[in-house]
Design a protein around this motif. Structure first.
Motif, PDB file in Angstrom:
ATOM      1  N   SER A 116      24.478  10.017   4.428  1.00  0.00           N
ATOM      2  CA  SER A 116      24.609  11.472   4.346  1.00  0.00           C
ATOM      3  C   SER A 116      26.008  11.856   4.797  1.00  0.00           C
ATOM      4  N   ALA A 117      26.430  13.050   4.433  1.00  0.00           N
ATOM      5  CA  ALA A 117      27.796  13.483   4.728  1.00  0.00           C
ATOM      6  C   ALA A 117      27.978  13.873   6.186  1.00  0.00           C
ATOM      7  N   ASP A 118      26.990  14.540   6.770  1.00  0.00           N
ATOM      8  CA  ASP A 118      27.119  15.055   8.133  1.00  0.00           C
ATOM      9  C   ASP A 118      25.931  14.649   8.987  1.00  0.00           C
ATOM     10  N   ARG A 119      26.057  14.868  10.275  1.00  0.00           N
ATOM     11  CA  ARG A 119      24.950  14.650  11.197  1.00  0.00           C
ATOM     12  C   ARG A 119      23.932  15.781  11.045  1.00  0.00           C
ATOM     13  N   ARG A 120      22.744  15.539  11.572  1.00  0.00           N
ATOM     14  CA  ARG A 120      21.646  16.511  11.560  1.00  0.00           C
ATOM     15  C   ARG A 120      21.152  16.845  10.149  1.00  0.00           C
ATOM     16  N   GLU A 121      21.367  15.926   9.224  1.00  0.00           N
ATOM     17  CA  GLU A 121      20.839  16.127   7.871  1.00  0.00           C
ATOM     18  C   GLU A 121      19.529  15.361   7.636  1.00  0.00           C
ATOM     19  N   GLY A 122      19.110  14.562   8.605  1.00  0.00           N
ATOM     20  CA  GLY A 122      17.834  13.867   8.483  1.00  0.00           C
ATOM     21  C   GLY A 122      17.912  12.453   7.943  1.00  0.00           C
ATOM     22  N   ARG A 123      19.092  11.895   7.956  1.00  0.00           N
ATOM     23  CA  ARG A 123      19.307  10.548   7.411  1.00  0.00           C
ATOM     24  C   ARG A 123      18.440   9.496   8.118  1.00  0.00           C
ATOM     25  N   VAL A 238      21.060  11.525   1.439  1.00  0.00           N
ATOM     26  CA  VAL A 238      20.188  12.517   2.080  1.00  0.00           C
ATOM     27  C   VAL A 238      20.957  13.806   2.311  1.00  0.00           C
ATOM     28  N   THR A 239      20.357  14.932   1.946  1.00  0.00           N
ATOM     29  CA  THR A 239      20.930  16.248   2.216  1.00  0.00           C
ATOM     30  C   THR A 239      19.837  17.126   2.831  1.00  0.00           C
ATOM     31  N   ARG A 240      20.249  18.219   3.447  1.00  0.00           N
ATOM     32  CA  ARG A 240      19.281  19.158   4.023  1.00  0.00           C
ATOM     33  C   ARG A 240      19.659  20.582   3.609  1.00  0.00           C
ATOM     34  N   ALA A 241      18.688  21.293   3.079  1.00  0.00           N
ATOM     35  CA  ALA A 241      18.924  22.658   2.635  1.00  0.00           C
ATOM     36  C   ALA A 241      19.399  23.529   3.798  1.00  0.00           C
ATOM     37  N   GLY A 242      20.475  24.256   3.581  1.00  0.00           N
ATOM     38  CA  GLY A 242      21.001  25.141   4.605  1.00  0.00           C
ATOM     39  C   GLY A 242      21.912  24.472   5.608  1.00  0.00           C
TER      40      GLY A 242
END
Length: 271
Positions: A116-123, A238-242
């Motif tokens: 995933s690109a960033d932290r806190r995305e649920g990877r 993995v991505t997370r909406a918002g």
């Protein structure tokens, strides 16, 4: 269990047709969806048996719906804590797609990185839950924590580091699942390049495990995610909406493409 190529091809077609039917039905016909779900479970158990899983071949595969996990597991291990929830149903569909497109497709692959690109995305949650889902299906599964910057796998499963000389530990309470903690991977980095250590570990574990998932650091934290993805040759994004920033995610995928890393698919988590 031995099988011939024709039998496997016929089973693959049946599974593919069933997945298409499930996608068309969706939530509009609950009874039909439930029937398709039962058929899917049967077909994937058959696939597991054909791949040589002894328990599946003997007809003793553990239930796809295990009892709720104990308090030692993290709350976001949904496959253990709430196996009947909609989010777990979605991850099971992801697992089925990965099985068909990556682990069972020709040429077969044993390992996959979760990026995933960033932290806190649920990877890490996705990597952990997918590992649990495959293990619950009777597949010998290894989960490697390659996020040396923010290791979390050992905490989620409440396990200690592997003893000296061992590279992985079984997860107590989850059959067919083993974990390689980040601390163990760090100890293998004799030349200070994770790529050689991780590649060597995966090569060694291929004979022991049917599926290997590798949790990686966020792309914004380090380029170690590329090192891990190169070792597995493929990745799930993995991505997370918002939360996910489109530009950063696009940049990460471009870099993977430039490096020759296959992006097998993507998962978007809800807030």
């Amino acid at each position: 269990m031995k099988y011939n190529s024709r039998e496997w091809d016929e089973l693959s077609v049946r599974i593919a047709d069933l997945l298409v039917a499930e996608a068309r039905v969706g939530d509009t016909l609950p009874e039909e969806a439930a029937r398709l779900s039962r058929d899917r479970t049967f077909l994937f158990r058959r696939a597991a048996a054909m791949l040589g899983d002894a328990s599946a071949a003997a007809g003793t595969v553990q239930s796809v719906w295990p009892p709720a996990a104990g308090p030692g597991f993290a709350d976001d291990l949904f496959a253990l804590k709430s196996p009947h929830s909609p989010r777990v149903a979605e991850l099971r569909r992801v697992a089925q797609t990965l099985a068909m497109r990556w682990f069972l497709a020709e040429p077969k692959h044993k390992a996959l990185s979760i990026i995933s690109a960033d932290r806190r995305e649920g990877r890490t949650a996705v990597a952990s839950n997918l590992a649990c889902i495959f293990a619950q299906s009777g597949v010998r599964t290894l989960l490697i924590d390659a996020d040396l910057h923010n290791p979390a796998i050992h905490t989620k499963f409440s396990i200690a580091d592997a003893p000296p000389g061992a590279t992985h530990r079984p997860v107590r309470g989850v059959e067919n699942l083993w974990v390689t903690p980040a601390a163990t991977l760090t100890a293998l980095r004799h030349d200070h390049f994770m790529q050689s250590a991780l590649q060597s570990l995966i090569a060694t574990m291929r004979e022991e495990f049917e599926v290997i998932f590798v949790d990686t650091p966020a792309a914004a934290t380090s380029n170690d995610y590329q090192v891990a993805a190169l070792a597995t040759t493929g990745a799930l994004c993995v991505t997370r909406a918002g939360v996910t920033r489109a530009r950063r995610s696009s940049r990460m995928l471009d870099l993977c493409e430039d490096a020759g890393i296959v992006i097998v698919g993507g998962v978007m988590l809800r807030p």
